[in-house]
Scaffold this active site. Structure first.
Site, PDB file in Angstrom:
ATOM      1  N   LYS A   1       0.810  -1.213   0.000  1.00 54.60           N
ATOM      2  CA  LYS A   1       0.000   0.000   0.000  1.00 54.60           C
ATOM      3  C   LYS A   1       0.849   1.272   0.000  1.00 54.60           C
ATOM      4  O   LYS A   1       0.469   2.282  -0.572  1.00 54.60           O
ATOM      5  CB  LYS A   1      -0.917   0.018   1.230  1.00 54.60           C
ATOM      6  N   VAL A   2       1.986   1.230   0.685  1.00 55.10           N
ATOM      7  CA  VAL A   2       2.799   2.432   0.852  1.00 55.10           C
ATOM      8  C   VAL A   2       4.234   2.104   0.483  1.00 55.10           C
ATOM      9  O   VAL A   2       4.773   1.087   0.914  1.00 55.10           O
ATOM     10  CB  VAL A   2       2.746   2.922   2.321  1.00 55.10           C
TER      11      VAL A   2
END
Lengths: 343, 343, 343, 343
Positions: free
Chosen positions: C299-300
């Site tokens: 996600k990051v």
């Protein structure tokens, strides 16, 4: 209500110390070993503590900071010493004097609340430790008892260990509550060190002692503490740390590895180490520094180490009961470091 | 090692859910009631939870946030429902879908470590929750299963409760692991609400469903959840809250008191409330707000309330085992709110 | 003192929102970049936020949970939107409705204390958020205003973004305090999402609306929120996250990367991410999960990410003032995602 | 890369100490006084610190625990002493010896990371403090320097204050970095007490000193520290505490009120007190005990006291810069307690 009645009302329910022998935590610890987060950390720390106890070469050092003794864990520490699961203690002065010695004098801690008016407590002569209360008059008797023990000693520099030995000796004749940690340690030749001894009820007693004996009085030499604890590390070889809280005791016990080296004795890092603490890692203080960080300093080995970030009164009874009921301590004999090195 | 072997290695030790029936925590909880700090808070919260269970008029609402279901507490929640100690559930979507439904599909959580290389995990398709691991491929099957359940439903707005009921129905025929929380709740007519249902694996499944059914698809109406939960509060009268973590579920359940008033029904505040959380009070967020603070809002009564600031996997098993072995639940019958109000 | 006077006394000192334009934090942030612990973390997070603002391709997503808007940061968020440093907002319902909309109606938050008698507050109709107070009567007006806005809308399912757009429109004619976040976002076509919209004052208003319009009423479809936010992620390409608190907004914004993939659009992870939170990592909850952990989920990205473990009201003003006075925002134009995608 | 190059690489970026004179925090502190949560607590603590400085009768006692000196706050403490805003210091041995004296010898702290392999650091001779690094070889020089200073002193018991005075004297001729805290305090006759002096680099040096001078060596008598600090309290009358971290220094400074009473001098409680700490109140330890709790002990007055629960490197620079730029210190003269009482 007059203030005497109000004081009695506030000091009506005593703190009762948990008895790890009265319940068996093996099953819950075993179940936690398959879970996650703090439960698994706790189970792993219990496993490492068991390894310390099972290792015939290992000297187990208990370090104490915080108020767990006031908060119901006092009996745990005596039981660990009595059953040879702890061989050396490094503690804050408060744990040893304000709490353990204080109860050995027959006084008690009381259940209170955090939702109180502290200025009322002050007026009533009640001291508060979070949700726990103490009668200040009784604490002053504790201060003065220390002062009078000091008055009876030869005027020279003592390590805190030496002074606490004298407290143990005194308790053999005068204690109102048998089985205090100081008395049990005295019986088992388990040395107790308080590297910041003065920062406690003992400090008050000793300041009074020095004040009334201006030219000839005892001193507490904390360098001697460090020297003696390092000597134990040098003779012990394998060591394990059970760290409750953090503070000076944690750092002091860890540092013996380095001190031994500086004195020319190459020793191993502490082989085992577990810590239970609510300290917060963010501020770089020693209390919260992880045992991995201690590994960078060459103080703690990185195989058997476990941090448990939680409050000790709720977790330590499980760890200690697990170890007690596993009964590995039945194969251990007392290390008797006090007698072997310092008599 | 090739990546498939490496993945197998990392996903080799499953998280095992603690069974509160297998050990008896009554004695340790009883001992803790005489101690201080977190231990006494825990004992008091266990006592209040017992009061909820013993109160024949009380509907017990369990709220769940955080990852305790992944971390070994999943079976606790099923057992509480099966033994009629919990009558309503308000939870995060993740607790219900990513964790409980996920394991009902036959998948597992794995024991990992916080000392890992997250980019390696990403490359291997492993998702990390602190020290716990999941196979991302399996989680995607979970997402898609939700999507296909949605595809089979009539296109209209559903409360999350209605949708989770459909998931329970589906599990009756398709579950690989019996006794999941969703299935047990279905059997016991215990409604489950996820006020932020989309913020979970369910969200992924439902987005796919809406994407492939652009003009005729289901919606999740969280206003309906609030309406329904408020209806339960209105009919239940006396209520108690067992709050694990905080988050949206805590606030949502508390708010029903106010909502009932706004709908013209004067109801009592929640009579009992206990919360176990690591949240920090300093930031004014609801997760950490004390139950006393909730009293200022008129949501929670201030007689039987207790905050326990600690990590739930290490504390909840004690509270739940204590209640289980006290056996007051044997006098309780299922409330069956789902059937009574919504069928 | 009668209760009306007592209430006035307690609600006499308003919370004043900090103005990041009125002081220049560049020097202190620059000094902190050479320090350690939280100060260096804060300086690095300010640096990463500046990178987001300077990156012409980056869409900046602000996520809000907790009570910072009540606690004096409300103007910061408006200023960030007004100066094009924030392009999308994902927030708790409370931040947007109970706090921002509430003050737009002309009401205020008041400075209080944590040392109060909550049952007195309840009797006076004062709600407490840690050390901050609200007039409950005013909050009920806020609830009802939401209800009446809902009454004026066509009966169908809305995303929270759509509904908040209607609130912005309403404020253009009715606001008592110009420059609220909702109104500023409306002016700048910055979409605001509340994935758990019902868990707020809005929930109360909407429940009343559905209650009095049983057969024809609006619904809030949070799946639509997820779909729309994912669409923005797909169109935006490069994205950065400024995460205040954690909660549902943090997870929801992160999840768009996965949702985009599931919808067949391969998108990059969030390139930049900073989070300011007091959450505690130990419980495996999303609020406290590190951005490295989010990297395992894909996600990051792990190059420009920084956690700041601290309370936001004391740290965010420095970060925001630093960015404001660096003036990179003067080169940015409004992204206007609301207009480009949803009109 | 060979290990020498790797070590150089890791120790390449020095920690730079923040200069409170270089930026003006008055405006941000003033803004924070109208906010909530930690920001308002910080502003109030800054206000109370200003009151101490403005009070012509007040002796300000700074207590230091934790690693803020290593983490970039070292210059703050010197500046507070140089500008007469601090009159007495009570600190951990590490703050004074391992950090301040260490840098006075010309050595530096380095910026590191928490994401490192501690066993690699150990092999390279690098010690880690959270995200900050030290060259272990340099720390050993620090240890030995203490030992050689001790070798040059008359064999008797010293308070830590006396020994640190000798360190100051030594630095006047030998320091590589002017303006260290020890040297500035020496110039300003500000006494520095380390109640657990041995628990630091000083302990290593002194153990070596005692080891090589078995029969005639110096001792550090911490009772003398307590006596001397109490004497200052008795003469000072009005006192204020600026407490950074907690630990032994906090308790030690607070206790002087009680010690004075026990010595027959009735003194006032500390009139002002502020503390910045990340400690957690739950465990009943002194580090985290609130200043209200200290009021129950009769140590701290309850009018001007403020806890700030946050990490000091990010908050203290604001408080100190605010006080510096308010310039009330320009009206203060040096208290010179060292000269007045101990020479």
């Amino acid at each position: 209500m007059n203030s005497s009645d109000r004081k009695k009302e506030l000091l009506s329910t005593t703190v009762e110390h948990v008895d790890i022998k009265s319940f068996d935590a093996r099953e819950i610890i075993s179940a936690m070993s398959g879970m996650s987060f703090t439960s698994r950390d706790l189970a792993r720390s219990a496993d490492i503590f068991s390894k310390m106890v099972e290792d015939p070469d290992c000297t187990v050092i208990l370090t104490l900071a915080g108020s767990t003794s006031a908060g119901g864990c006092m009996q745990i520490y005596s039981d660990l010493v009595a059953s040879h699961m702890v061989d050396v203690i490094v503690a804050t002065g408060a744990s040893i004097v304000d709490m353990d010695f204080f109860e050995a004098l027959g006084f008690r801690h009381y259940q209170g609340s955090t939702q109180v008016d502290d200025s009322e407590l002050r007026d009533l002569g009640i001291d508060r430790i979070y949700d726990t209360l103490i009668d200040e008059d009784e604490l002053k008797i504790c201060d003065r008892t220390i002062g009078s023990i000091a008055d009876g000693l030869e005027a020279r520099a003592y390590s805190s260990r030496e002074f606490i030995l004298e407290m143990g000796k005194w308790l053999k004749n005068n204690s109102k509550k048998p089985g205090s940690l100081i008395e049990t340690a005295y019986d088992k030749d388990v040395p107790i060190f308080c590297p910041a001894f003065t920062d406690s009820s003992a400090g008050f007693g000793l300041v009074m002692h020095q004040h009334r004996n201006k030219n000839s009085h005892i001193a507490i030499d904390s360098v001697a503490d460090f020297r003696e604890l390092t000597e134990i590390k040098i003779h012990a070889g394998t060591t394990g740390l059970l760290i409750i809280g953090g503070g000076v005791p944690k750092n002091f016990a860890q540092d013996t590895v380095i001190a031994a080296e500086l004195l020319g004795s190459s020793v191993n890092m502490h082989k085992y180490a577990v810590q239970i603490t609510v300290a917060d890692v963010r501020d770089g203080a020693c209390s919260s520094s992880t045992l991995r960080e201690a590994n960078s300093w060459g103080k703690v080995d990185n195989v058997y180490e476990q941090m448990v970030f939680g409050e000790a009164t709720s977790l330590l009874p499980l760890l200690a009961s697990d170890a007690y009921h596993k009964e590995a301590w039945k194969q251990r004999s007392a290390r008797r470091w006090s007698r072997r090195l310092f008599s």
